[in-house]
Design an enzyme around this catalytic site. Sequence first.
Site, short mmCIF file in Angstrom:
data_model
loop_
_atom_site.label_atom_id
_atom_site.label_comp_id
_atom_site.label_asym_id
_atom_site.label_seq_id
_atom_site.Cartn_x
_atom_site.Cartn_y
_atom_site.Cartn_z
N ASP A 126 -3.16 9.46 4.42
CA ASP A 126 -2.59 9.05 2.90
C ASP A 126 -3.99 9.42 1.78
O ASP A 126 -5.33 9.65 2.18
CB ASP A 126 -3.47 7.08 2.64
CG ASP A 126 -2.18 6.40 1.53
OD1 ASP A 126 -2.56 7.11 0.64
OD2 ASP A 126 -1.52 5.79 1.74
N HIS A 170 2.80 -1.57 1.45
CA HIS A 170 1.30 -2.73 1.40
C HIS A 170 1.56 -2.72 0.44
O HIS A 170 0.61 -4.28 -0.54
CB HIS A 170 0.36 -2.21 1.94
CG HIS A 170 -0.29 -0.98 1.31
ND1 HIS A 170 0.72 0.12 1.46
CD2 HIS A 170 -1.00 -0.27 -0.07
CE1 HIS A 170 -0.24 1.15 0.29
NE2 HIS A 170 -0.76 0.27 -0.19
C1 NOJ Z 1 -0.29 2.88 -4.68
C2 NOJ Z 1 -0.72 2.27 -3.42
O1 NOJ Z 1 -0.34 1.70 -2.15
C3 NOJ Z 1 -1.67 0.59 -4.22
O2 NOJ Z 1 -1.90 0.17 -2.69
C4 NOJ Z 1 -2.78 1.31 -4.96
O3 NOJ Z 1 -3.44 -0.25 -5.30
C5 NOJ Z 1 -2.67 1.97 -6.29
N1 NOJ Z 1 -1.73 3.00 -5.72
C6 NOJ Z 1 -4.16 3.29 -7.01
O4 NOJ Z 1 -4.20 4.08 -5.41
#
Ligand code: NOJ
Length: 533
Positions: free
Chosen positions: A99, A325
């Site tokens: 990621d 998630h």
């Molecule tokens: C997208 C992510 O999937 C999420 O979990 C996160 O809170 C936000 N971006 C900020 O990075």
Amino acid sequence: MTSFRWWQRGTIYQVYPRSFMDSNGDGVGDLPGLIARLDYLRWLGIDAVWCSPIYPSPMKDFGYDVSDYTDVDPLFGTLADFDQLVAEAHNRALKLVLDFVPNHTSDEHAWFRESRSSRDDPKRDWYIWRDPAPGGGPPNNWLSCFGGSAWQFDERTGQYYYHAFLKEQPDLNWRSPEVVEAMLGVLRFWLDRGVDGFRVDVLWHLVKDDQFRDNPPNPAWREGMDPYQRVIPLFTTDRPEVHGIVRRMRALFDEYRDRVLIGEIYLPVERLVQYYGPDLRGANLPFNFQLISARWDASHLERLVDEYEAALPEGAWPNWVLGNHDQHRIATRVGGAQARVAAMLLLTLRGTPTLYYGDEIGMHDVAIPPDRVHDPFEKNVPGRGLGRDPERTPMQWSARDNAGFTAGTPWLPIASDFTSANVAVERGDPRSILTLYHQLIAMRRGEAALEVGRFEPVRVEGDVLAYVRRSRKDESDFLVALNLGSRPHALRGLGNSSRGTIALSTHLDRVGETVGEELALRADEGVIVRLAP
Ligand code: NOJ
């Protein structure tokens, strides 16, 4: 077949590392835990693991607030563990996708500490600083996705900084060439270590309006809705300049062999497909989240598949995502019976499927008692079902204590049905949803029509979604018929589009049954028919 890349033919599996497998009893999953479960993933038949962030982080947003892009948080392990993970994954012919969180850092990142130290700091413009509005207060009406203004006042230098998410997640300024270079360097660091690609966090957020214009009000917004939707994020997201950055990232990936660039992008289809880039020099897979927000009925799904197929640029490779998630689990959204139908849909549509850990064993959202809430979104905007802890609970490996996830106290509660819904029990059950996933993935891998074949909608009556997957070569074609309703339904008069034998039913029986011009579907049943040549 050989002209297709692994990320076109394969299935991607998302691991949320905090919740996958804990090796050291601290209640939080880690890299050695993930390594210990690679054999399971290999058995399941997936091709690539996408792992949510593992970098050092104050964990205000559970790793999406990165304080050092080129290391591993001690909670998850070490760089040596990471190298071992790459090696062990590759030994099992599994790809590893990390990621990348380029939109913002943690406020504890050294870059931000420097940036906030003075207005003259060389890194000042690595972040987005603005003076207060003329009468005082935030510079404009931009909102944080996690509630409230997106501007945070910083006493020391008397300016506001912009944060699309938490105030502890200041946005980087991608208009600064130095930021671009530094972040490409981060990608290089991991690509050199053998990572097979990245899922890029909030890719459509990277560039903001250079005139800082107010976002327009959203006429559809009503009290009780997500407060972020009060305005339309016209000037804060999906700015035209973002595509130049995506192109730079892709050009870097292309210096390596066979890496994949996946973009997290929540946009309507016609905007989403722009992220493939001119001449397809952008993201390989702009994540297609349509199934996540879809109304679960056949006519709606049929329309959205048609629209997506029609919107894809020539040569662009499609993809489908059922959960992640940030979203309520599929079994909670559509119910346990339809979760099986959803699995068959995901794994038979044209394009790369991404599945979320635990969906393959039918995990559902877990109710989180107020004193165990972790997600900052739930804390900021409580009681509206926006919190993401329910879909992040520990993987259920066995009927043993804590579902075999940890020897300690799990960071989030474990589903109460874990003694029956777990990997060990379901692997031994020929009718379990895990067995269904296993067979769907195996079947897809073995059949060109399902992996890479053409998609042809079949119009049928009732709450049934039907399509044929056709191979270019002299191989089997398949009819997929999914009963999205809870009543039996018979399809008639499909002629050669139904004549064949049943290859798989979501109920895991009927295999080999002959199908003529009529195909009877039970309630909540999906079937794959191998069509007669
Ligand atoms: C997208 C992510 O999937 C999420 O979990 C996160 O809170 C936000 N971006 C900020 O990075």
